[in-house]
Design a protein around this motif. Structure first.
Motif, mmCIF file in Angstrom:
data_model
loop_
_atom_site.group_PDB
_atom_site.id
_atom_site.type_symbol
_atom_site.label_atom_id
_atom_site.label_comp_id
_atom_site.label_asym_id
_atom_site.label_seq_id
_atom_site.Cartn_x
_atom_site.Cartn_y
_atom_site.Cartn_z
ATOM 1 N N ARG A 324 0.817 -1.213 0.000
ATOM 2 C CA ARG A 324 0.000 0.000 0.000
ATOM 3 C C ARG A 324 0.849 1.260 0.000
ATOM 4 O O ARG A 324 0.454 2.281 -0.550
ATOM 5 C CB ARG A 324 -0.934 -0.011 1.200
ATOM 6 C CG ARG A 324 -2.029 -1.073 1.092
ATOM 7 C CD ARG A 324 -2.992 -1.032 2.261
ATOM 8 N NE ARG A 324 -4.097 -1.964 2.069
ATOM 9 C CZ ARG A 324 -4.059 -3.240 2.363
ATOM 10 N NH1 ARG A 324 -2.938 -3.757 2.852
ATOM 11 N NH2 ARG A 324 -5.100 -4.019 2.155
ATOM 12 N N GLY A 325 2.023 1.179 0.626
ATOM 13 C CA GLY A 325 2.901 2.343 0.661
ATOM 14 C C GLY A 325 3.347 2.776 -0.725
ATOM 15 O O GLY A 325 3.335 3.959 -1.059
ATOM 16 N N LYS A 326 3.749 1.775 -1.538
ATOM 17 C CA LYS A 326 4.218 2.064 -2.893
ATOM 18 C C LYS A 326 3.104 1.894 -3.928
ATOM 19 O O LYS A 326 3.338 2.080 -5.112
ATOM 20 C CB LYS A 326 5.389 1.133 -3.243
ATOM 21 C CG LYS A 326 6.616 1.345 -2.374
ATOM 22 C CD LYS A 326 7.755 0.432 -2.817
ATOM 23 C CE LYS A 326 9.001 0.650 -1.973
ATOM 24 N NZ LYS A 326 10.118 -0.236 -2.392
ATOM 25 N N GLN A 327 1.897 1.502 -3.443
ATOM 26 C CA GLN A 327 0.755 1.284 -4.319
ATOM 27 C C GLN A 327 1.089 0.285 -5.436
ATOM 28 O O GLN A 327 0.830 0.498 -6.620
ATOM 29 C CB GLN A 327 0.267 2.612 -4.920
ATOM 30 C CG GLN A 327 -0.272 3.576 -3.872
ATOM 31 C CD GLN A 327 -0.852 4.831 -4.488
ATOM 32 O OE1 GLN A 327 -0.464 5.221 -5.587
ATOM 33 N NE2 GLN A 327 -1.772 5.476 -3.783
ATOM 34 N N LEU A 328 1.690 -0.835 -5.008
ATOM 35 C CA LEU A 328 2.073 -1.885 -5.942
ATOM 36 C C LEU A 328 1.238 -3.134 -5.699
ATOM 37 O O LEU A 328 0.976 -3.516 -4.562
ATOM 38 C CB LEU A 328 3.559 -2.236 -5.788
ATOM 39 C CG LEU A 328 4.580 -1.170 -6.198
ATOM 40 C CD1 LEU A 328 5.987 -1.673 -5.873
ATOM 41 C CD2 LEU A 328 4.462 -0.844 -7.675
ATOM 42 N N THR A 329 0.800 -3.766 -6.779
ATOM 43 C CA THR A 329 0.121 -5.053 -6.718
ATOM 44 C C THR A 329 1.050 -6.104 -7.300
ATOM 45 O O THR A 329 1.499 -5.970 -8.439
ATOM 46 C CB THR A 329 -1.188 -5.022 -7.519
ATOM 47 O OG1 THR A 329 -2.053 -4.026 -6.952
ATOM 48 C CG2 THR A 329 -1.890 -6.375 -7.461
#
Length: 348
Positions: A324-329
């Motif tokens: 969530r911090g880097k908004q990566l899936t």
């Protein structure tokens, strides 16, 4: 992979065909300018540099071990023969849980390992067991070796800085347990040996090259209950994998188990490699010079069965991880295996 439902992800309609952010590597069209043999020659240097930079701060302790591999838990060290005999009556290998419920893995049956004498149907009193074990040690090897007095022995290959070994020692305080651990990197082994949790009376850490056929392990054949391979087989050149597994299988006792968790084909890490990082089919080099291979279930099954082991488990673990911090899936694909050395026949 279009249409795949991942653990932790709800079903959703398929997107229209068009540009996709996730592309499948096309063979080895992506070649590295550096010769693959150079990475093989300097492999030791790359891994030593890795651990000199990161020390024990890169990987986290693997406390999930006892969920995925209950063979390592203290309660699994007893009554192993009874479990093996019941399995032989028709229990099947567990498979991946249906991805529709959004869960990861399901283990329908737990397979345990122990050093209980194969000819015994019931567990004898502790004193008798100790005597029997001592006799078995004499049969295995007349010379003393580290952990020779133990009755349950575990070897981890590719131990790194001890993220698997130390959780095992801290969780399993059985005095009859002895853990061996080795790594290609002398820097990593030194970090294990200097860790405050390292106890030479319960553990033996040593430097070893998994691919070096001329260098023997510090234990005799048919002496180990469990061998652990966690994200290590993928780090060696594919042509040398079979011989490495063959050698390890000879160290297992009849009924002993080999446990593996490693990268699966089309894992996020594979799809992220850039042009020029492919050394051979599904084999890549990272920016720091270390290498990684991405397996299929069939490839791993062939490696283990060719070495004379029986399949207990071979499954794919697909998981959706969100930073969530880097908004990566991140779509992760791992393969988990358990293969067992056959029990001795009644005639032998």
């Amino acid at each position: 992979m279009p249409g795949t439902v991942w653990s932790g992800q709800k079903s959703r309609p398929r997107r229209r065909r068009g540009k996709s952010r996730r592309t499948v590597p096309s063979g080895c069209a992506r070649r590295n300018k550096v010769r693959p043999v150079d990475y093989e020659i300097n492999a030791n240097k790359y891994w030593n540099d890795f651990y000199k930079i990161h020390e024990n701060g890169f990987f986290k302790d693997r406390h999930w071990l006892f969920t995925e591999f209950p063979e390592l838990a203290p309660s699994q060290n007893q009554n192993h023969l009874k479990a093996l005999l019941s399995e032989n009556k028709g229990s099947e290998v567990p498979a991946c849980r249906s991805s529709e419920d959004g869960s990861g893995l399901i283990i329908e049956a737990q397979h345990s390992c122990s050093s209980v004498s194969l000819g015994r149907k019931t567990q004898p009193p502790p004193v008798e067991e100790n005597v029997t074990q001592k006799l078995r040690h004499l049969e295995i090897c007349a010379d003393e070796f580290p952990g020779s007095s133990a009755t349950y022995r575990i070897l981890e290959v590719g131990c790194g800085v001890g993220n698997t070994v130390f959780p095992i020692l801290q969780t399993n305080n059985d005095p009859r347990l002895f853990v061996y651990c080795c790594d290609f990197s002398s820097t990593a082994v030194e970090l294990v040996q200097t860790n405050s949790a390292y106890d030479p009376s319960r553990c033996f850490a040593f430097v070893h090259d998994l691919c070096d056929e001329d260098k023997s392990y510090p234990v005799p054949g048919d002496s180990l209950d469990v061998i652990i391979l966690i994200f290590v087989l993928s780090a060696i050149i594919p042509d040398k994998m079979q011989n490495a597994i063959n050698r390890l299988s000879r160290l297992l006792k009849p009924g002993g188990m080999m446990l593996l968790r490693d990268y699966g084909r089309y894992d996020m890490a594979q799809l992220r490699f850039k042009k020029g990082q492919c050394l051979s089919e599904n084999f890549y080099v990272r920016g720091d010079g270390t290498r990684v291979y991405f397996f299929t279930q069939d490839e791993l099954d062939a490696l283990f069965t060719t070495a004379g082991l029986e399949k207990v488990q071979n499954l794919v673990d697909r998981r959706l991880q969100v930073n969530r911090g880097k908004q990566l899936t991140m779509y992760r694909v791992w393969i988990q295996c358990k293969y067992r050395k056959p029990l001795l026949s009644s005639t032998s």
